[in-house]
Write an enzyme that holds these catalytic residues in place. Structure first.
Site, PDB file in Angstrom:
ATOM      1  N   ARG A 160      12.716 -23.321  -1.295  1.00  0.00           N
ATOM      2  CA  ARG A 160      12.921 -21.510  -1.808  1.00  0.00           C
ATOM      3  C   ARG A 160      11.293 -21.454  -1.147  1.00  0.00           C
ATOM      4  NH1 ARG A 160      16.983 -24.076  -1.113  1.00  0.00           N
ATOM      5  NH2 ARG A 160      18.372 -24.122  -2.781  1.00  0.00           N
ATOM      6  N   SER A 234      21.472 -17.180  -7.287  1.00  0.00           N
ATOM      7  CA  SER A 234      19.816 -17.645  -7.828  1.00  0.00           C
ATOM      8  C   SER A 234      18.907 -16.650  -8.334  1.00  0.00           C
ATOM      9  CB  SER A 234      19.825 -18.878  -7.763  1.00  0.00           C
ATOM     10  OG  SER A 234      21.204 -20.097  -7.890  1.00  0.00           O
ATOM     11  N   GLU A 330      13.427 -16.401  -7.537  1.00  0.00           N
ATOM     12  CA  GLU A 330      13.389 -16.939  -6.080  1.00  0.00           C
ATOM     13  C   GLU A 330      13.617 -15.216  -5.271  1.00  0.00           C
ATOM     14  OE1 GLU A 330      16.683 -19.557  -5.883  1.00  0.00           O
ATOM     15  OE2 GLU A 330      17.400 -18.194  -3.932  1.00  0.00           O
TER      16      GLU A 330
HETATM   17  C1  LIG Z   1      25.687 -14.536  -4.217  1.00  0.00           C
HETATM   18  C2  LIG Z   1      24.778 -14.923  -3.709  1.00  0.00           C
HETATM   19  C3  LIG Z   1      24.475 -16.460  -3.797  1.00  0.00           C
HETATM   20  C4  LIG Z   1      22.886 -17.064  -2.471  1.00  0.00           C
HETATM   21  N1  LIG Z   1      23.444 -18.193  -2.961  1.00  0.00           N
HETATM   22  C5  LIG Z   1      22.245 -18.704  -1.709  1.00  0.00           C
HETATM   23  C6  LIG Z   1      21.963 -20.541  -1.404  1.00  0.00           C
HETATM   24  O1  LIG Z   1      23.347 -20.751  -1.915  1.00  0.00           O
HETATM   25  N2  LIG Z   1      20.837 -20.298  -1.315  1.00  0.00           N
HETATM   26  C7  LIG Z   1      19.734 -20.071  -0.789  1.00  0.00           C
HETATM   27  O2  LIG Z   1      18.945 -20.088  -0.010  1.00  0.00           O
HETATM   28  N3  LIG Z   1      20.065 -18.066  -1.245  1.00  0.00           N
HETATM   29  C8  LIG Z   1      21.257 -18.101  -1.536  1.00  0.00           C
HETATM   30  N4  LIG Z   1      21.047 -16.498  -2.188  1.00  0.00           N
HETATM   31  C9  LIG Z   1      19.866 -15.382  -1.652  1.00  0.00           C
HETATM   32  C10 LIG Z   1      19.932 -14.878  -0.289  1.00  0.00           C
HETATM   33  O3  LIG Z   1      21.581 -15.365   0.254  1.00  0.00           O
HETATM   34  C11 LIG Z   1      19.290 -16.354   1.233  1.00  0.00           C
HETATM   35  O4  LIG Z   1      17.875 -15.798   0.764  1.00  0.00           O
HETATM   36  C12 LIG Z   1      19.481 -15.245   2.042  1.00  0.00           C
HETATM   37  O5  LIG Z   1      17.913 -15.681   3.719  1.00  0.00           O
HETATM   38  C13 LIG Z   1      18.473 -13.575   2.227  1.00  0.00           C
HETATM   39  O6  LIG Z   1      18.867 -13.273   3.566  1.00  0.00           O
HETATM   40  P1  LIG Z   1      18.905 -11.290   3.911  1.00  0.00           P
HETATM   41  O7  LIG Z   1      19.086 -11.038   5.180  1.00  0.00           O
HETATM   42  O8  LIG Z   1      20.160 -10.591   3.382  1.00  0.00           O
HETATM   43  O9  LIG Z   1      17.171 -10.817   3.383  1.00  0.00           O
HETATM   44  P2  LIG Z   1      16.387  -9.745   2.559  1.00  0.00           P
HETATM   45  O10 LIG Z   1      17.401 -10.117   1.147  1.00  0.00           O
HETATM   46  O11 LIG Z   1      16.956  -8.930   3.076  1.00  0.00           O
HETATM   47  O12 LIG Z   1      14.685 -10.199   2.251  1.00  0.00           O
HETATM   48  C14 LIG Z   1      14.206 -11.002   1.553  1.00  0.00           C
HETATM   49  C15 LIG Z   1      12.847 -11.196   2.027  1.00  0.00           C
HETATM   50  O13 LIG Z   1      13.016 -11.657   3.571  1.00  0.00           O
HETATM   51  C16 LIG Z   1      12.544 -10.868   3.932  1.00  0.00           C
HETATM   52  N5  LIG Z   1      13.146 -10.913   5.703  1.00  0.00           N
HETATM   53  C17 LIG Z   1      14.221 -10.529   6.125  1.00  0.00           C
HETATM   54  N6  LIG Z   1      14.356 -10.192   7.857  1.00  0.00           N
HETATM   55  C18 LIG Z   1      13.064 -10.782   7.818  1.00  0.00           C
HETATM   56  C19 LIG Z   1      13.225 -10.839   9.102  1.00  0.00           C
HETATM   57  N7  LIG Z   1      13.997 -11.113  10.306  1.00  0.00           N
HETATM   58  N8  LIG Z   1      11.862 -11.009   9.301  1.00  0.00           N
HETATM   59  C20 LIG Z   1      10.595 -11.327   8.095  1.00  0.00           C
HETATM   60  N9  LIG Z   1      10.761 -10.894   7.057  1.00  0.00           N
HETATM   61  C21 LIG Z   1      12.121 -10.807   6.896  1.00  0.00           C
HETATM   62  C22 LIG Z   1      12.168  -9.505   3.533  1.00  0.00           C
HETATM   63  O14 LIG Z   1      11.381  -8.195   3.911  1.00  0.00           O
HETATM   64  C23 LIG Z   1      12.221  -9.661   1.702  1.00  0.00           C
HETATM   65  O15 LIG Z   1      11.063 -10.518   1.908  1.00  0.00           O
HETATM   66  C24 LIG Z   1      22.006 -15.902  -2.201  1.00  0.00           C
HETATM   67  C25 LIG Z   1      22.503 -14.441  -2.291  1.00  0.00           C
HETATM   68  C26 LIG Z   1      23.213 -14.212  -3.333  1.00  0.00           C
HETATM   69  C27 LIG Z   1      23.924 -12.074  -3.296  1.00  0.00           C
END
Ligand SMILES: Cc1cc2nc3c(=O)[nH]c(=O)nc-3n(C[C@H](O)[C@H](O)[C@H](O)COP(=O)(O)OP(=O)(O)OC[C@H]3O[C@@H](n4cnc5c(N)ncnc54)[C@H](O)[C@@H]3O)c2cc1C
Length: 344
Positions: A160, A234, A330
């Site tokens: 992570r 998480s 996380e």
């Molecule tokens: C119900 C649920 C279940 C989940 N299960 C998992 C799981 O099983 N495994 C797991 O690893 N994660 C899980 N997650 C967490 C999440 O879905 C992942 O980490 C996902 O990759 C985040 O994507 P996002 O586009 O929503 O990122 P955001 O929340 O929009 O951004 C997260 C971070 O990344 C940065 N960021 C986003 N896009 C970019 C980009 N293009 N370039 C540079 N920085 C960027 C943002 O500035 C921020 O710091 C879960 C979340 C939820 C709500």
């Protein structure tokens, strides 16, 4: 590039906490980036908002990523090199790869968010991580004002984490990723629950599609749906501790799950420790710990980011007191440090 002022971010984060951005800019082309500036701490790159906790308003610009496109760069009987733009939905990309007869992402089905955030924390689930298939990541370097490409090794992916979440946080915007996906299916079924789920589905011959469907069913059953109750999956990582500390804790708490994490360290179940401290189902106003899963913090309605952060700190402090183990969040905490400074 479409821009708006004073935009509510409530529907752009899966916790559903209130926050306002002074300005929102929608990025749909890499070329748009040459006209933008980015100041860490003031501006924010936003994907699906499913891995962050907003603790206040954003005084600067929120860059909403809408860069689209998926394609096969090389294709053979063995596999394919796939390129995906960072604004695509991760799960849509998983389904697209399966529809093209490509394997490797099935265990990562239904993870919320966009492709660009996947390398930020090296997303993982059900025994598979992005690092298993990632070839390279293309980024925009805000500091140098030009594009740059990193090999998977350069990204320093870990559990992570990556360089993008640590040393180089906020320096790069991920514009696309490349992955090597296989035509031959190599099932990864060892992780809890997948085989049982396939059994319950009456599957006799396992395929990548069926594993994807099993993972989707498991996730829907086990995790609260952000559309119904705000959450970011998480909230805490499973902490890795020394073998000595793991042995001591196992002697005191024989049912505490501990798994070898490499380097002679052991990964402990954060969920077990939080549950053991009595937090599951706890509620402080509308900020709570899910009664479905102790690792998940939830917004029952009107909780603010600050209230959720406060609850998370209390959960971590009680685990520290009881087990002597530090929990780390996380999600990315935006606008506040994870640890309160002594004089704040
Ligand atoms: C119900 C649920 C279940 C989940 N299960 C998992 C799981 O099983 N495994 C797991 O690893 N994660 C899980 N997650 C967490 C999440 O879905 C992942 O980490 C996902 O990759 C985040 O994507 P996002 O586009 O929503 O990122 P955001 O929340 O929009 O951004 C997260 C971070 O990344 C940065 N960021 C986003 N896009 C970019 C980009 N293009 N370039 C540079 N920085 C960027 C943002 O500035 C921020 O710091 C879960 C979340 C939820 C709500």
């Amino acid at each position: 590039m479409k821009q708006s002022r004073n935009v509510s971010l409530q529907r752009f984060n899966t916790f559903g906490v209130p926050a306002t951005a002074s300005r929102v800019a929608q990025l749909s082309r890499v070329e748009d980036l040459a006209r933008c500036t980015f100041m860490p701490g003031r501006d924010l790159v936003l994907g699906g908002g499913s891995n962050l906790l907003l603790t206040g308003d954003i005084e600067g610009t929120v860059f909403l990523n809408r860069m689209a496109g998926m394609r096969l760069l090389e294709d053979s009987h063995e596999g394919a090199l796939v390129e995906c733009a960072s604004g695509e939905l991760w799960h849509s990309m998983v389904l697209w790869s399966l529809a093209h007869g490509l394997c490797g992402l099935e265990n990562l089905s239904l993870i919320p968010g966009l492709v660009g955030a996947a390398p930020i924390q090296n997303i993982g689930a059900y025994g598979v991580e992005l690092s298993d298939v990632l070839v390279s990541v293309r980024c925009w370097d805000w500091l140098a004002g030009k594009p740059v490409e990193f090999t998977a090794e350069d990204c320093r992916l870990g559990y992570r984490t990556s360089r993008f979440k640590t040393d180089d946080a906020n320096r790069f915007l991920v514009t696309s990723i490349r992955m090597n996906l296989a035509r031959r299916f190599q099932p990864r079924l060892e992780y809890a629950g997948i085989e049982e789920q396939l059994g319950a589905m009456g599957v006799s011959e396992v395929t990548a599609d069926l594993v994807s469907r099993a993972v989707i069913a498991l996730r829907k059953r086990k995790l609260p749906d952000p559309a119904l109750v705000g959450n970011a999956g998480s909230f805490f990582k499973n902490p890795a501790v020394t073998a000595d500390l793991a042995d001591t804790l196992k002697a005191d708490f024989p049912t505490l799950p501990a798994y070898p994490a490499g380097d002679g360290r052991y990964k402990l179940s954060a969920a077990w420790m939080i549950d053991h401290c009595g937090w599951k189902g706890h509620r402080a106003g509308d900020a709570g710990v899910s009664d479905q899963h102790a690792l998940v913090l939830v917004n029952h309605g009107t909780a603010s980011g600050r209230e959720l952060l406060e609850l998370a700190r209390r959960v971590a402090a009680s685990v520290q007191d009881r087990f002597g183990v530090a929990l780390e969040p996380e999600p990315v905490i935006v606008g506040a440090p994870w640890q309160e400074s002594p004089d704040s």
